[in-house]
Design a protein around this motif. Structure first.
Motif, PDB file in Angstrom:
ATOM      1  N   SER A 129       7.083   8.231 -74.241  1.00  0.00           N
ATOM      2  CA  SER A 129       7.627   9.611 -75.015  1.00  0.00           C
ATOM      3  C   SER A 129       8.285  10.456 -74.092  1.00  0.00           C
ATOM      4  CB  SER A 129       6.480  10.223 -75.666  1.00  0.00           C
ATOM      5  OG  SER A 129       5.547  10.772 -74.585  1.00  0.00           O
ATOM      6  N   GLU A 130       9.208  11.457 -74.684  1.00  0.00           N
ATOM      7  CA  GLU A 130       9.997  12.156 -73.921  1.00  0.00           C
ATOM      8  C   GLU A 130       9.289  13.505 -73.705  1.00  0.00           C
ATOM      9  OE1 GLU A 130      13.571  14.365 -75.913  1.00  0.00           O
ATOM     10  OE2 GLU A 130      14.755  12.808 -75.011  1.00  0.00           O
ATOM     11  N   THR A 131       9.916  14.099 -72.337  1.00  0.00           N
ATOM     12  CA  THR A 131       9.293  15.449 -71.896  1.00  0.00           C
ATOM     13  C   THR A 131      10.480  16.136 -71.444  1.00  0.00           C
ATOM     14  OG1 THR A 131       7.609  16.498 -70.769  1.00  0.00           O
ATOM     15  CG2 THR A 131       8.709  14.695 -69.874  1.00  0.00           C
ATOM     16  N   HIS A 132      10.218  17.219 -71.387  1.00  0.00           N
ATOM     17  CA  HIS A 132      11.237  18.437 -70.864  1.00  0.00           C
ATOM     18  C   HIS A 132      10.807  18.847 -69.299  1.00  0.00           C
ATOM     19  CE1 HIS A 132      13.278  22.513 -70.464  1.00  0.00           C
ATOM     20  NE2 HIS A 132      14.244  21.497 -70.671  1.00  0.00           N
ATOM     21  N   VAL A 133      11.751  18.916 -68.391  1.00  0.00           N
ATOM     22  CA  VAL A 133      11.332  19.557 -67.153  1.00  0.00           C
ATOM     23  C   VAL A 133      12.428  20.419 -66.678  1.00  0.00           C
ATOM     24  CG1 VAL A 133       9.703  17.769 -66.301  1.00  0.00           C
ATOM     25  CG2 VAL A 133      12.316  17.614 -65.733  1.00  0.00           C
ATOM     26  N   ALA A 134      12.086  21.453 -65.801  1.00  0.00           N
ATOM     27  CA  ALA A 134      13.227  22.314 -65.193  1.00  0.00           C
ATOM     28  C   ALA A 134      12.688  22.889 -63.886  1.00  0.00           C
ATOM     29  CB  ALA A 134      13.390  23.574 -66.386  1.00  0.00           C
ATOM     30  N   PHE A 135      14.001  22.990 -63.247  1.00  0.00           N
ATOM     31  CA  PHE A 135      13.382  23.534 -61.680  1.00  0.00           C
ATOM     32  C   PHE A 135      14.628  24.717 -61.616  1.00  0.00           C
ATOM     33  CE2 PHE A 135      13.142  18.907 -62.668  1.00  0.00           C
ATOM     34  CZ  PHE A 135      11.918  18.606 -62.182  1.00  0.00           C
ATOM     35  N   THR A 136      14.310  25.498 -60.191  1.00  0.00           N
ATOM     36  CA  THR A 136      15.083  26.270 -59.824  1.00  0.00           C
ATOM     37  C   THR A 136      15.125  26.173 -58.304  1.00  0.00           C
ATOM     38  OG1 THR A 136      14.842  28.111 -61.571  1.00  0.00           O
ATOM     39  CG2 THR A 136      15.811  28.883 -59.307  1.00  0.00           C
ATOM     40  N   LEU A 137      16.030  25.958 -57.765  1.00  0.00           N
ATOM     41  CA  LEU A 137      16.275  25.656 -56.225  1.00  0.00           C
ATOM     42  C   LEU A 137      16.765  26.649 -55.372  1.00  0.00           C
ATOM     43  CD1 LEU A 137      17.835  22.102 -56.544  1.00  0.00           C
ATOM     44  CD2 LEU A 137      15.514  22.620 -56.963  1.00  0.00           C
ATOM     45  N   ALA A 138      16.441  26.926 -54.294  1.00  0.00           N
ATOM     46  CA  ALA A 138      16.931  28.001 -53.336  1.00  0.00           C
ATOM     47  C   ALA A 138      17.091  27.073 -51.989  1.00  0.00           C
ATOM     48  CB  ALA A 138      16.068  29.146 -53.096  1.00  0.00           C
ATOM     49  N   PHE A 139      18.296  27.453 -51.604  1.00  0.00           N
ATOM     50  CA  PHE A 139      18.845  26.603 -50.303  1.00  0.00           C
ATOM     51  C   PHE A 139      18.625  27.402 -49.026  1.00  0.00           C
ATOM     52  CE2 PHE A 139      20.784  24.453 -54.000  1.00  0.00           C
ATOM     53  CZ  PHE A 139      20.207  23.196 -53.766  1.00  0.00           C
ATOM     54  N   ALA A 140      18.696  26.839 -47.887  1.00  0.00           N
ATOM     55  CA  ALA A 140      18.429  27.219 -46.445  1.00  0.00           C
ATOM     56  C   ALA A 140      19.361  26.146 -45.712  1.00  0.00           C
ATOM     57  CB  ALA A 140      17.086  27.436 -46.044  1.00  0.00           C
ATOM     58  N   VAL A 141      19.940  26.805 -44.486  1.00  0.00           N
ATOM     59  CA  VAL A 141      20.615  25.984 -43.534  1.00  0.00           C
ATOM     60  C   VAL A 141      20.283  26.260 -42.304  1.00  0.00           C
ATOM     61  CG1 VAL A 141      22.925  25.487 -42.878  1.00  0.00           C
ATOM     62  CG2 VAL A 141      22.743  26.040 -45.024  1.00  0.00           C
ATOM     63  N   ASP A 142      20.268  25.255 -41.534  1.00  0.00           N
ATOM     64  CA  ASP A 142      19.846  25.450 -40.071  1.00  0.00           C
ATOM     65  C   ASP A 142      20.906  24.881 -39.068  1.00  0.00           C
ATOM     66  OD1 ASP A 142      18.539  25.498 -37.403  1.00  0.00           O
ATOM     67  OD2 ASP A 142      16.991  24.256 -37.751  1.00  0.00           O
ATOM     68  N   VAL A 145      20.678  21.677 -37.053  1.00  0.00           N
ATOM     69  CA  VAL A 145      20.372  20.436 -37.636  1.00  0.00           C
ATOM     70  C   VAL A 145      21.258  20.117 -38.821  1.00  0.00           C
ATOM     71  CG1 VAL A 145      18.568  18.861 -38.779  1.00  0.00           C
ATOM     72  CG2 VAL A 145      17.847  20.542 -37.352  1.00  0.00           C
ATOM     73  N   PRO A 146      22.727  20.087 -38.296  1.00  0.00           N
ATOM     74  CA  PRO A 146      23.922  20.077 -39.234  1.00  0.00           C
ATOM     75  C   PRO A 146      23.832  18.903 -40.341  1.00  0.00           C
ATOM     76  CG  PRO A 146      24.531  19.218 -37.138  1.00  0.00           C
ATOM     77  CD  PRO A 146      23.079  19.811 -36.767  1.00  0.00           C
ATOM     78  N   GLU A 147      23.238  17.827 -39.895  1.00  0.00           N
ATOM     79  CA  GLU A 147      23.274  16.734 -40.922  1.00  0.00           C
ATOM     80  C   GLU A 147      22.077  16.657 -41.828  1.00  0.00           C
ATOM     81  OE1 GLU A 147      24.534  12.914 -39.841  1.00  0.00           O
ATOM     82  OE2 GLU A 147      26.164  13.654 -38.619  1.00  0.00           O
ATOM     83  N   ALA A 148      21.316  17.924 -42.123  1.00  0.00           N
ATOM     84  CA  ALA A 148      20.077  17.819 -42.931  1.00  0.00           C
ATOM     85  C   ALA A 148      20.362  19.248 -43.767  1.00  0.00           C
ATOM     86  CB  ALA A 148      18.813  18.104 -41.995  1.00  0.00           C
ATOM     87  N   SER A 149      19.718  19.022 -45.022  1.00  0.00           N
ATOM     88  CA  SER A 149      19.707  20.154 -46.026  1.00  0.00           C
ATOM     89  C   SER A 149      18.178  20.741 -46.142  1.00  0.00           C
ATOM     90  CB  SER A 149      20.534  19.905 -47.068  1.00  0.00           C
ATOM     91  OG  SER A 149      20.345  20.848 -48.054  1.00  0.00           O
ATOM     92  N   PHE A 150      18.165  21.839 -46.365  1.00  0.00           N
ATOM     93  CA  PHE A 150      16.577  22.300 -46.725  1.00  0.00           C
ATOM     94  C   PHE A 150      16.467  23.138 -47.953  1.00  0.00           C
ATOM     95  CE2 PHE A 150      17.324  21.830 -42.042  1.00  0.00           C
ATOM     96  CZ  PHE A 150      15.980  21.197 -41.530  1.00  0.00           C
ATOM     97  N   PHE A 151      15.714  22.906 -48.857  1.00  0.00           N
ATOM     98  CA  PHE A 151      15.633  23.866 -49.972  1.00  0.00           C
ATOM     99  C   PHE A 151      14.055  24.070 -50.253  1.00  0.00           C
ATOM    100  CE2 PHE A 151      17.111  19.959 -51.821  1.00  0.00           C
ATOM    101  CZ  PHE A 151      16.176  20.004 -53.293  1.00  0.00           C
ATOM    102  N   VAL A 152      14.009  24.935 -51.361  1.00  0.00           N
ATOM    103  CA  VAL A 152      12.622  24.931 -52.028  1.00  0.00           C
ATOM    104  C   VAL A 152      13.082  24.800 -53.464  1.00  0.00           C
ATOM    105  CG1 VAL A 152      11.494  26.584 -50.360  1.00  0.00           C
ATOM    106  CG2 VAL A 152      12.701  27.456 -52.456  1.00  0.00           C
ATOM    107  N   CYS A 153      12.044  24.314 -54.063  1.00  0.00           N
ATOM    108  CA  CYS A 153      11.855  24.043 -55.536  1.00  0.00           C
ATOM    109  C   CYS A 153      10.692  24.617 -56.243  1.00  0.00           C
ATOM    110  CB  CYS A 153      11.734  22.417 -55.647  1.00  0.00           C
ATOM    111  SG  CYS A 153      11.868  21.831 -57.479  1.00  0.00           S
ATOM    112  N   GLN A 154      11.233  25.404 -57.325  1.00  0.00           N
ATOM    113  CA  GLN A 154      10.118  25.882 -58.115  1.00  0.00           C
ATOM    114  C   GLN A 154      10.303  25.000 -59.375  1.00  0.00           C
ATOM    115  OE1 GLN A 154      11.140  29.955 -59.595  1.00  0.00           O
ATOM    116  NE2 GLN A 154       9.312  29.891 -61.083  1.00  0.00           N
TER     117      GLN A 154
END
Length: 276
Positions: A129-142, A145-154
Motif C-alpha cells: 500500500s502507498e504511504t507519504h513521507v516528507a523531509f527537510t534537510l539542513a547542510f553543513a560543510v567541513d 573533510v572535502p570529499e564528504a558531506s554532512f546534513f541533518v534530516c527532519q
C-alpha cells in the motif's frame, strides 16, 4: 560523558549500479527496499534499521540535477560529482527536530550558510500500500573533510517511514553504530563535529559519542579527507559469519569485529560488531 542530542539518522552510500549494490547488500544479509526516484535526478534503495538506515543512491537522470549556487547545496550535484571520482560513503546524516532552525544555527556557527531543502515523495508499506513521507534537510560543510558531506534530516511523518517489517534482516542487523571519517588533523575536525552534532561532551580518544549508542570515529589518515568505514551493530556475530560464508563474500574476523573490505563493499569498509 555528555552525549550529543543527535543520533545517526542515515548514511548515503553512492554507487554506480544501484541494483548490483542492492544485490550485494542482500547477499550480506540485509533486507533492501524497492527503488525510489527523486525529482532532482537521483534514485535510491533503502536498508532500514531500528533508528537509522542506509541509503544506496545513484544518478538516474543527470539532466534533472540542479547545480550548486550561493546559499543552495545541491544534493544531486554532490552525488553526481562524488561518483565521478569514486563510489563509497558520501554523506553522514544526523537527525533533526527542526531542520530550519538547524540551518540557521549552522550559519551562525560558520559551518553552512545554506537554505533548508524540503522534499516529499510517495512510499510503499510492506503490504504494497502507498504511504507519504516528507523531509527537510539542513547542510553543513567541513573544509577538513572535502570529499564528504554532512546534513541533518527532519522527518515530518516518521510513523509513515519507520516500519518494523522493514527492520528484519537475516544477518540480525540492529542499527548503524558508527561511522569513521579521515582527517589530516583530527583535532581540527572535533570542533566541527561539536557544532554539527550540537554536542558539548569530550571526545574520548578519537570517538565522538552520539545518542542511541552511536559514535563518529575520527582517524588520522593520509588522503583527501573522506568517510572510510561504517559499522553495523548485530545481534549475533556468528550469524553474520554464516551469512558471509554461504554467500562467498571475503571477510576478516578479529576479536569482536567482522570486516568487509572497501573493494568488496562498493568503496567503503563495512564492519559488523555485537550490539550493546
Amino acid at each position: 560523558m555528555t552525549l550529543s542530542p543527535r543520533r545517526i539518522d542515515h548514511l548515503v552510500l553512492a554507487v554506480r549500479d544501484l541494483d548490483a549494490a542492492a544485490a550485494r547488500y542482500e547477499a550480506l544479509g540485509f533486507q533492501v527496499g524497492a527503488r525510489n526516484r527523486h525529482p532532482w535526478g537521483t534514485e535510491n534503495r533503502i536498508v532500514q534499521f531500528q533508528s537509522s538506515f542506509l541509503e544506496l543512491i545513484t544518478v538516474g537522470d543527470a539532466g534533472l540535477i540542479e547545480e550548486h549556487r550561493p546559499g543552495h547545496f545541491s544534493f544531486g550535484a554532490f552525488v553526481r560529482d562524488y561518483l565521478a571520482r569514486r563510489e563509497g560513503l558520501a554523506m553522514l546524516v544526523l537527525d533533526s527536530d527542526d531542520a530550519r532552525a538547524d540551518a540557521t544555527m549552522f550559519a551562525k556557527r560558520g559551518i553552512g550558510a545554506f537554505e533548508p531543502f524540503f522534499f516529499e515523495r510517495k512510499g510503499r508499506r510492506p503490504d504494497g500500500s502507498e504511504t507519504h513521507v516528507a523531509f527537510t534537510l539542513a547542510f553543513a560543510v567541513d573544509p577538513a573533510v572535502p570529499e564528504a558531506s554532512f546534513f541533518v534530516c527532519q522527518q515530518h511523518y516518521p510513523d509513515a517511514f519507520w516500519n518494523p517489517a522493514f527492520q528484519q534482516h537475516p544477518n540480525g542487523a540492529v542499527n548503524v553504530s558508527s561511522v569513521m571519517v579521515e582527517a589530516t588533523d583530527p583535532a581540527d575536525h572535533v570542533e566541527f563535529l561539536k557544532a554539527y552534532a550540537d554536542g558539548d561532551g569530550e571526545v574520548h580518544g578519537s570517538s565522538f559519542p552520539l545518542r542511541n549508542q552511536g559514535r563518529i570515529d575520527v582517524a588520522s589518515l593520509p588522503g583527501q579527507g573522506r568517510f572510510v568505514a561504517f559499522t553495523i551493530a548485530v545481534k549475533d556475530l556468528a550469524a553474520v559469519l554464516v551469512q558471509l560464508r554461504q554467500a562467498g563474500i571475503a571477510h576478516t574476523a578479529s576479536g569482536e569485529m567482522v570486516t568487509i573490505s572497501e573493494g568488496d563493499a562498493f568503496g567503503v569498509r563495512l564492519q559488523f560488531e555485537l550490539a550493546r
